[in-house]
Design an enzyme around this catalytic site. Structure first.
Site, short mmCIF file in Angstrom:
data_model
loop_
_atom_site.label_atom_id
_atom_site.label_comp_id
_atom_site.label_asym_id
_atom_site.label_seq_id
_atom_site.Cartn_x
_atom_site.Cartn_y
_atom_site.Cartn_z
CD GLU A 147 4.49 90.03 -54.34
OE1 GLU A 147 3.49 90.14 -53.61
OE2 GLU A 147 5.62 90.41 -54.02
CD GLU B 124 7.85 94.63 -55.45
OE1 GLU B 124 7.62 94.75 -54.23
OE2 GLU B 124 6.96 94.50 -56.30
#
Length: 446
Positions: free
Chosen positions: A128, A239
């Site tokens: 991220e 995720e």
């Protein structure tokens, strides 16, 4: 061809097609203390033996570095070797510590060699970073990020590092929010990757209708958006999850019933079809974060907080799940076929709110996207993009084999036994069931 040879080939094909299902694991506990090899080993053993499942036998790591050290290889590696848990290795790519990540990677290869190589599913360069570097990430105080050129440089550095080593065949990718992937300024990262890691949490999409009844649609649509820009590369679910307790985010209520629904509607169709690492096995040791996503409580146990069994009506059968979670082998990991979404979706998709966890949980930033591309801090009264949790814990995930369909050549001649076997096993997503059917078809053709 003898029957025993057919069975062996069918099982080999099923294994090579099998995807991976597991959890995310950080290098610290929720209070910031470093995990030991024994801690990782206990988690991996628990994940393999969860009641109601065929076992979750893969681990996604955020960093190569053992907690509390400069560049010592993470102790999750020897724990995984002991438990035969496959690994999606991770190198943390924000904050200027990448040289130490590379040093730890080199040391791990030298120290563990083949024992490590046979477990490696792939290598993730960063997590991220692009979101945190974006306007929305900065507005949300998500933490230090990295620009796309630097991620590409790091990917190339990892390729050079593993060239000629036991890990030379490991596919390399990057994990980010889907909003980062659809941002055209990050396209160079897509070009540099072998696969794309997708992080998505409808629970946090608090600027939209995000009740549990909307969650599956929001998740599916955000995956489709990522597929559409992936340039044919596989998209792995790195995720996702729904909290078992904690604050309400707009219409999203954190409780056991909703966590179970999300598992059934989002998780079960993924398990046995797509590489998936669920968030999370345990995040409440010793401190319970708000929200808490752990499927087991503060005490590590193979008995989950809610029923993890997947019904026969889900797209993943128990047989497929058993195949996808069999012990890793060289054919199913390095050099084997990866499993992920590859079909680009033409339909527009609603945005999904996504979350990332840094190594050791020092970061728990959350990104979101809406039609105005605005981000708001979650610490304020307005619905926002930052989860604000300081708890450190690692995530969880599940996996499966990618579906492939064989096409007919239109020839009137009878197909060969090997073609029947190969096509059948491929078309049935590499499951044990597919392998059995393939054997039957092959025998019928004899």
């Amino acid at each position: 061809m003898q029957f025993t040879h057919l069975v062996a080939l069918a099982l080999a094909l099923a294994t090579s097609e099998a995807a991976h299902q597991g959890f995310n694991y950080g290098n610290t506990k929720s209070d910031g203390s470093a995990k030991s090899q024994a801690d990782f080993q206990a988690e991996f053993s628990t994940a393999k033996n969860l009641v109601g499942t065929s076992g979750f036998t893969s681990a996604r790591l955020y960093t190569m570095i053992q907690g509390g050290t400069a560049n010592t290889p993470i102790s999750a590696i020897p724990a995984a070797i002991t438990e035969q848990t496959s690994l999606l290795l991770g190198l943390w790519a924000s904050g200027g510590n990448f040289a130490n990540e590379i040093a730890a990677l080199k040391a791990a290869i030298a120290q563990y060699g083949d024992d490590l190589a046979k477990l490696v599913v792939g290598i993730s360069v960063g997590s991220e970073d692009l979101y945190r570097n974006s306007v929305d990430g900065v507005k949300a105080n998500a933490g230090i990020g990295t620009n796309p050129d630097e991620i590409v440089s790091y990917i190339n550095e990892v390729r050079s590092t593993i060239a000629g080593t036991k890990l030379s065949g490991a596919p390399i990718g990057h994990v980010d929010t889907w909003t980062a992937w659809v941002n055209g300024s990050n396209s160079a990262v897509i070009d540099a990757c072998d696969w794309l890691g997708f992080d998505g949490y409808p629970y946090f999409q608090n600027t939209m209708a995000n009740s549990i009844s909307d969650a599956k649609a929001l998740f599916d649509e955000s995956v489709a958006k990522t597929q559409a820009v992936a340039k044919g590369k596989e998209v792995w679910i790195t995720e996702t999850g729904w909290p078992v307790s904690g604050k309400t985010e707009n219409l999203a209520v954190a409780n056991l019933a909703n966590a179970k629904t999300y598992w059934d509607e989002v998780g079960c169709p993924l398990f046995g079809k797509t590489n998936t690492w669920w968030y999370i096995l345990q995040d409440a040791d010793p401190v319970t974060p708000n929200p808490s996503f752990g499927i087991v409580g503060s005490t590590l146990s193979t008995t989950p907080l809610f029923d993890l069994s997947c019904s026969a009506s889900s797209s993943s059968s128990a047989a497929a799940a058993a195949s996808s979670t069999a012990g890793p082998s060289a054919s199913s990991v390095i050099g084997g076929k990866a499993s992920g979404f590859t079909t680009a979706a033409a339909n527009s998709a609603k945005p999904t709110f996504t979350v990332g966890k840094g190594p050791g949980g020092s970061y728990n930033g959350t990104g979101f996207w809406n039609s105005t591309s605005s981000a708001r801090p979650s610490s304020s009264a307005i619905s926002g993009s930052s989860s604000g949790s300081a708890a450190g814990s690692s995530g969880a995930g599940a996996s499966g084999a990618s579906g492939q369909s064989s096409s007919s050549t239109g020839s009137s001649s009878a197909p060969s036994t090997s073609n029947i076997l190969s096509n059948a096993a491929s078309g049935l997503s590499g499951s044990i069931f597919g392998a059995v059917v393939a054997v039957c078809l092959a025998l019928a053709a004899l």
